[in-house]
Design a protein around this motif. Sequence first.
Motif, PDB file in Angstrom:
ATOM      1  N   VAL A 465      -5.337  -3.357  -7.912  1.00 57.52           N
ATOM      2  CA  VAL A 465      -4.441  -4.486  -7.660  1.00 57.52           C
ATOM      3  C   VAL A 465      -4.529  -5.014  -6.220  1.00 57.52           C
ATOM      4  O   VAL A 465      -4.613  -6.230  -6.019  1.00 57.52           O
ATOM      5  CB  VAL A 465      -2.990  -4.111  -8.024  1.00 57.52           C
ATOM      6  N   PRO A 466      -4.509  -4.154  -5.195  1.00 60.25           N
ATOM      7  CA  PRO A 466      -4.505  -4.700  -3.834  1.00 60.25           C
ATOM      8  C   PRO A 466      -5.704  -5.600  -3.581  1.00 60.25           C
ATOM      9  O   PRO A 466      -5.569  -6.662  -2.972  1.00 60.25           O
ATOM     10  CB  PRO A 466      -4.568  -3.443  -2.957  1.00 60.25           C
ATOM     11  N   LEU A 469      -5.611  -8.903  -6.266  1.00 61.14           N
ATOM     12  CA  LEU A 469      -4.597  -9.920  -6.015  1.00 61.14           C
ATOM     13  C   LEU A 469      -4.262 -10.063  -4.536  1.00 61.14           C
ATOM     14  O   LEU A 469      -3.932 -11.157  -4.078  1.00 61.14           O
ATOM     15  CB  LEU A 469      -3.333  -9.596  -6.815  1.00 61.14           C
ATOM     16  N   GLY A 470      -4.370  -8.949  -3.797  1.00 60.06           N
ATOM     17  CA  GLY A 470      -4.053  -9.016  -2.378  1.00 60.06           C
ATOM     18  C   GLY A 470      -5.005  -9.942  -1.632  1.00 60.06           C
ATOM     19  O   GLY A 470      -4.586 -10.773  -0.825  1.00 60.06           O
ATOM     20  N   GLN A 493       2.926 -12.363   7.285  1.00 59.29           N
ATOM     21  CA  GLN A 493       2.692 -11.843   5.932  1.00 59.29           C
ATOM     22  C   GLN A 493       1.205 -11.553   5.716  1.00 59.29           C
ATOM     23  O   GLN A 493       0.837 -10.556   5.095  1.00 59.29           O
ATOM     24  CB  GLN A 493       3.174 -12.858   4.898  1.00 59.29           C
ATOM     25  N   VAL A 495      -0.944 -10.588   7.933  1.00 64.43           N
ATOM     26  CA  VAL A 495      -1.310  -9.345   8.606  1.00 64.43           C
ATOM     27  C   VAL A 495      -0.761  -8.140   7.846  1.00 64.43           C
ATOM     28  O   VAL A 495      -1.470  -7.159   7.614  1.00 64.43           O
ATOM     29  CB  VAL A 495      -0.816  -9.358  10.075  1.00 64.43           C
ATOM     30  N   THR A 496       0.497  -8.222   7.405  1.00 67.67           N
ATOM     31  CA  THR A 496       1.079  -7.092   6.658  1.00 67.67           C
ATOM     32  C   THR A 496       0.286  -6.860   5.369  1.00 67.67           C
ATOM     33  O   THR A 496      -0.043  -5.727   5.009  1.00 67.67           O
ATOM     34  CB  THR A 496       2.531  -7.407   6.222  1.00 67.67           C
ATOM     35  N   LEU A 497      -0.004  -7.950   4.700  1.00 67.28           N
ATOM     36  CA  LEU A 497      -0.729  -7.832   3.438  1.00 67.28           C
ATOM     37  C   LEU A 497      -2.128  -7.266   3.686  1.00 67.28           C
ATOM     38  O   LEU A 497      -2.612  -6.412   2.926  1.00 67.28           O
ATOM     39  CB  LEU A 497      -0.810  -9.215   2.782  1.00 67.28           C
ATOM     40  N   GLU A 499      -3.008  -5.247   5.959  1.00 67.80           N
ATOM     41  CA  GLU A 499      -2.883  -3.792   6.167  1.00 67.80           C
ATOM     42  C   GLU A 499      -2.689  -3.067   4.836  1.00 67.80           C
ATOM     43  O   GLU A 499      -3.258  -2.000   4.604  1.00 67.80           O
ATOM     44  CB  GLU A 499      -1.694  -3.506   7.101  1.00 67.80           C
ATOM     45  N   ASP A 500      -1.887  -3.675   3.949  1.00 64.72           N
ATOM     46  CA  ASP A 500      -1.656  -3.022   2.654  1.00 64.72           C
ATOM     47  C   ASP A 500      -2.918  -3.003   1.802  1.00 64.72           C
ATOM     48  O   ASP A 500      -3.195  -2.024   1.102  1.00 64.72           O
ATOM     49  CB  ASP A 500      -0.524  -3.738   1.904  1.00 64.72           C
ATOM     50  N   ASN A 503      -5.124  -0.297   3.226  1.00 58.60           N
ATOM     51  CA  ASN A 503      -4.651   1.054   2.904  1.00 58.60           C
ATOM     52  C   ASN A 503      -4.665   1.342   1.411  1.00 58.60           C
ATOM     53  O   ASN A 503      -4.848   2.474   0.993  1.00 58.60           O
ATOM     54  CB  ASN A 503      -3.215   1.238   3.409  1.00 58.60           C
ATOM     55  N   GLY A 504      -4.422   0.315   0.635  1.00 62.46           N
ATOM     56  CA  GLY A 504      -4.159   0.558  -0.781  1.00 62.46           C
ATOM     57  C   GLY A 504      -5.345   0.403  -1.704  1.00 62.46           C
ATOM     58  O   GLY A 504      -5.281   0.819  -2.848  1.00 62.46           O
ATOM     59  N   SER A 505      -6.440  -0.191  -1.248  1.00 60.74           N
ATOM     60  CA  SER A 505      -7.534  -0.482  -2.174  1.00 60.74           C
ATOM     61  C   SER A 505      -8.312   0.761  -2.551  1.00 60.74           C
ATOM     62  O   SER A 505      -8.345   1.747  -1.827  1.00 60.74           O
ATOM     63  CB  SER A 505      -8.478  -1.529  -1.571  1.00 60.74           C
ATOM     64  N   GLN A 511     -11.024  -1.914   0.901  1.00 59.30           N
ATOM     65  CA  GLN A 511     -10.519  -1.281   2.123  1.00 59.30           C
ATOM     66  C   GLN A 511     -10.998  -2.000   3.375  1.00 59.30           C
ATOM     67  O   GLN A 511     -10.359  -1.934   4.418  1.00 59.30           O
ATOM     68  CB  GLN A 511     -10.950   0.193   2.162  1.00 59.30           C
TER      69      GLN A 511
END
Lengths: 601, 354, 528
Positions: A465-466, A469-470, A493, A495-497, A499-500, A503-505, A511
């Motif tokens: 998902v990250p 869609l991220g 947003q 920058v935060t996204l 980072e997510d 970290n999340g992929s 990543q």
Amino acid sequence: MEPAIRIQPGKERQVLVCRGTGCESQKAKVIFDNLEKELDKAGLSGSVETKYTGCHGFCQQGPTIMVMPAGTFYCNVTPDDVAEIVETDLKGGKPVERLLFLDPKTKDRVLTFRDMRYFNPQRRIVLRNCGFINPEDIDDYIAVGGYEGAKKALSMTQQQVIDNMKASGLRGRGGAGFPTGMKWEFANRSVADQKYIICNADEGDPGAFMDRAVLEGDPHSVLEGLIIGGYAIGATKSYIYVRAEYPMAYERTLIAIDQAKKKGYLGKNIFGSGHDFEIKVKLGAGAFVCGEETALIASIEGKRGMPMPRPPFPAVKGVFGKPTNINNVETLANIPVVMTKGGEWFASTGTEKSKGTKVFALAGKITYSGLVEVPMGTPLREIIEEVGGGILNKRKFKAAQTGGPSGGCIPAEHFDVPMDYENLTQLGAIMGSGGLIVTDETTCMVDMAKFFLTFTQKESCGKCVPCRLGTKKMLEILTDVTKGKATLEDLDQLVTLAEDVKNGSLCGLGQTAPNPVLSTVRYFRDEYEAHILKKECPARVCVRLIKFQVNPDKCKKCGQCASACPADAITWKKKEVAQIDSEKCIKCRSCILACRYNSID
Amino acid sequence: MDDKLTLTINGISVRGKKGQTVLEVCRENGIKVPTLCFHPKMPPYGGCRLCIVEIQNMRGLPPSCTTPATDGMNISTHTDRLFRVRRTVLELLLAYGNHNCLMCEKNGECELQNLVYEHGIDSVRFKTTFAPKPVDDSSSMIVRDPNKCVLCGRCVRGCLSVQVNGVIDIAARGSDSFITTFNGGLLNDSNCAFCGECVASCPTGALTPKQSHFKGRPWELKKVQTTCTYCGVGCQLELNVKDNEVVKVTTDPDLGGPNKGSLCVKGRFGNDFINHPDRLKVPLVKKNGSLQESTWDEALKIVADKMGSIKKKSGPDSLAFFSSARTTNEENYLVSKFARAVIGTNNVDHCARL
Amino acid sequence: MTNSIEELENSDVILLTGSNTREMHPVISSFIKRGVVSGKTKLIIADPRRIDLVDFADIWLRQKPGSDVAWLNGLMHVIIKEGLYAKKYVEERTEDFDALKKAVSTYTPERVEEISGIPAADLIAAARLYAGAPAAAIAYAMGITQHINGTDAVKSVANLSMLCGNIGIESGGVNPLRGQNNVQGACDMGALPNVLTAYQSVTVPEVREKFAKYWGVKSLPEKPGLTIVETIDAAAKGQIKSLFIVGENPMISDPDLHHVEEGLRKLDFLVVQDIFLTETAKLADVVLPAACFAEKEGTFSNTERRVQRVRKAVEPPGEAKADWEIISEIASRMGYKMKYANAEAIFDEMAKITPSYAGMSYARLENGGLQWPCPTADHAGTKYLHKEKFVRGKGKFHAIEWIPPAEPTDSKYPLVLITGRVLSQYHTGTMTRRSEGLNGLAPECFVEINPIDAQKLGVANGEFVKISSRRGSISAKAVVGETTDVGMVFIPFHYFEAAANNLTIAALDPQAKIPEYKVCAVKVEKVA
């Protein structure tokens, strides 16, 4: 650098015609055929050997011809130039001046490749044979010491081969920079009835083509690397995973495998060692993510190319569930040299933790683009100013983007950074596969981030998902920034996204996909803010934010803009400031590119 | 060899077995890790990024569903860092889909809905330009709504790895990815066997059984476990009942029985005959050459009298009984007992051979 | 089944024959397919039709209909000749091996090829594959049994399995896949003319005495009764005067329907107890409305001998009642007091006199049921039969000779008809044809015909054709394809409006009295 030059006995001279993909696309085959015809006509066939080669990297000046042993280097050769080369040089003994390389600094013609600023600072291990041997002739490779490394490895124990590799300090050139010797050791320790070694030739970073050059120019070096690696880990089967967009690399690899089989270098009991080794070539289907190890494995298995989380690592459970070691083309091409000259010899080049050389694909706002191989630790400035001939049009260096869509940028304040793994990582850029894109003040960093994110967003496999869609949401925000529709909250947003997503992929693609964004925000936040707050693109790239008006304070009244305009939208008279008719203007930016004084807002 | 592992999860020492994943160890020890693409019947996928954990000395945020548990692992399952990624994942899914629970058949038993609630999400940060895709309504059994799909791949794995039919797969890449049939056609035109494994696997309202639409919300349904009435496999299933009507069939691998949560088209979608208007509701008796509605008292009296008189007149072996392979053991036992003990004949058989 | 369904996923080899598992037992087929795709299982299919599962098979033997005993003997011929059989097992656990050896000695691959059409090389390869497996299961269904020599074919299957030591081991065995939810249970319960519960024979005086005493009657009849097809015959002859049918629809399911109708009409009294007014119920004097499976309590026994609960989910429609309630009331009205508080009470009564069910109770069936034999309350049930020792002591080999089908094709009726089912329909269609979704997938009858035959007859895909046998004719849509071989047609029997059993022959296996549904001679004509 001095390549091994081998001229057929009985011949006096040798003419090398580059037939890599770049030169081939500009009629290198016709040039080669013309050459043979003209030599015949001139009665020189008996004394001059002709040979076609792979790419030596200087594609921008192609098609190229070299005359050996002198090393005379002819650039931008057309089929019509061949007769003159034969007549003037080969027959007359004088170089064809107009086809010689023009040094960008001294403005002098340079006679041989040895004297060219482009080649001179290079140190070629990976590309040692590229441009100098016939890639479709195994004997040519053998004549320059080819397969000696494999023979040597097979006479050693597996552990000795691995130890030598560890001593060399060679790290994976595909991007992550994992020590090859350790990787081999892991795969060697896995116990299984079958193991695999895979060559990752799914080169996908935009602009990077060193793997293609190696497979097109020196495929046997990769086969030899696989043989050595296969022996070290205990693999008897191997795949070369080549992307389908590289038809010539694919063809030449197949030819090389066929020739090696006939010599007994592949198949049962290779080199009479008792060791079996076979190589199959698998054509990729053009998905960037298949360069990721686990996706590549899935693709070889015939499945949809989607990555799997690690662990389990391929060294434990890889292709068809068996222990698998994957090395990149550039890594493999190093290996025969590491074997013949020894790990210590290899480790003497480079920096403390980054040994050997690195091939970079120079591109962007640089005078000479192409492949260059320099020792690890070579300062960025040297690569750009010496080898690459500096920034185009005497503009100012802004940043270098390395590592392609997974990488980041090195701003001007770090222009002298020695290029190795550690330094690049510290700066938020990465070595990656060696893409090096040079930017100047006409490059918009937001636009560049958008370019890379457009690429990764499209190339995301869609599994996690990250990344799926991220990156899409990030791209939507970036697009808003380039249109002047974003707010500072959107930037936060983004920058935060980012980072997510990082970290999340699931895999390296996701990543690292945010890196170009994070890196440009880090070094060029002011550019983002200019887009957002002033609705302005400082580099005047983002069309929606350009006024297309001539700034009378800056305009030098040269008229370059008017002659560049394809729409007749600019009126200019001598000694007057040019005027842009907004009705007629098609916003193509030709005027901006033509203006040396940045005077169009 | 000892296959026991000792791990630390959230500071507490727990036991696990070699070969287990981190998620399995967590679940066995009562530690709830959120999941979406995980399904116990299927090979792990690692795609949703909700079951991510932090493991000491391991890079990044590995998914617990694919990470093998090893001895001495030190795992955290609920840190702020994890929560932040999980929340972003859920918000992204909400932003790029049509997740309006008011108008969703799955409301009340939707895994996405539960996860969103559990993560305290009351608004979505991301404004997007989500463009809905057409719903595949072609089949009379399964409705496919791609706008509610989270691409967890459970339907694909259910079809390929559990039922080994491979009718559907993920097509295209990145955010364009979608679940497709071969050649991208409608489900009804595909070679789908309509076993409903995909429907049973779907965590959201993307795949729902059409017959049950608007027949009852999950909390209104009573689930009764029973044995399928069709072939001899004896699949265990749950009849979902509302207002004395079977409106849906569900399954659960935990029901036991031979089918481990799988069914075929008949068991899953073939139970609407129960409510069919043609069902016999009263006894019928032939009068003047045609069958007419009657009462139990009259009908049973005729049966008892007539069989009694035939037995008396022509002997017990002039009567015969066909029992049924579709009635219960108890009933077959009684038919046999009836023929043998009450009538006195062995003329009893059923369709075993047909 | 001697073994359990889940064991099939771990068999090294599965020989699947006479079963279109993917359509008839889809859930079982997924176990087989999973085994195959995981690389664990090698699949041998012997089937005249190119069923879907052939895609998963390592070897497909396409035998001519009615040649099963021949190719099974052929497999054993090769296995014995090449010394591939389980010698120790045969020696220790079986008897009459020499008789078998002699019987199969003439079934050389060449002779088998002549009879069955299976290439000798394929037969040999299959024999080696089967015999080489540590655990090989045989799964079969009506394709093996619905022949005049169906019993022989089943014995041959058992011979083959024993020969290679596959009975009494995990993931091996002989596994008939039963086609009806409770056909196993109906047999277990003694709804058969010759046995009482758990196959206790009516001809054994002690058994009769035990049951008579248990049931509170003076005696029980000792002469075995009539099977379904025999009953219909006897009715036609006027010997049977009253027939009580519970949940059966012989007007579609039985062979030679004209004959069935004749028999039923001749009866003095016909009672049909069912959930719908079936084709058979329409002929009845009294029709009794029954509850369906969702409306009552009880148990079903599945194909792997697993006894599982049936639970009431809804009330029956109108005045319909559970079959057990109806039977009890009639018995009571006829002077035999039959009164049960609930189905559980019947189960408990039955279990006490049924050794293989003796250890079962509703409480024990709660979690996943129990597989018989389960003789005592602390017995965990039996996953696979004949472990270490056969129930009868030693496994007996039967010497079997092949006989040809009852009705050979000839110039007038040149095609072989095979009947069977399709995925979304079930038996006589009483339930499935009233299910919107299921019926929608296969709403009408069809006849599968090979393109070569179709071309000869000038029939195109989707055209209506008339199919006739010596007993009747129907018309159906032609489905032209490679599923059936040249000279062969297939028709599903679910459809009353085009009932395939108008065509079938009531030729029976002399022992099991099973009709030969899988072979009769027909002709196909284009409908003008």
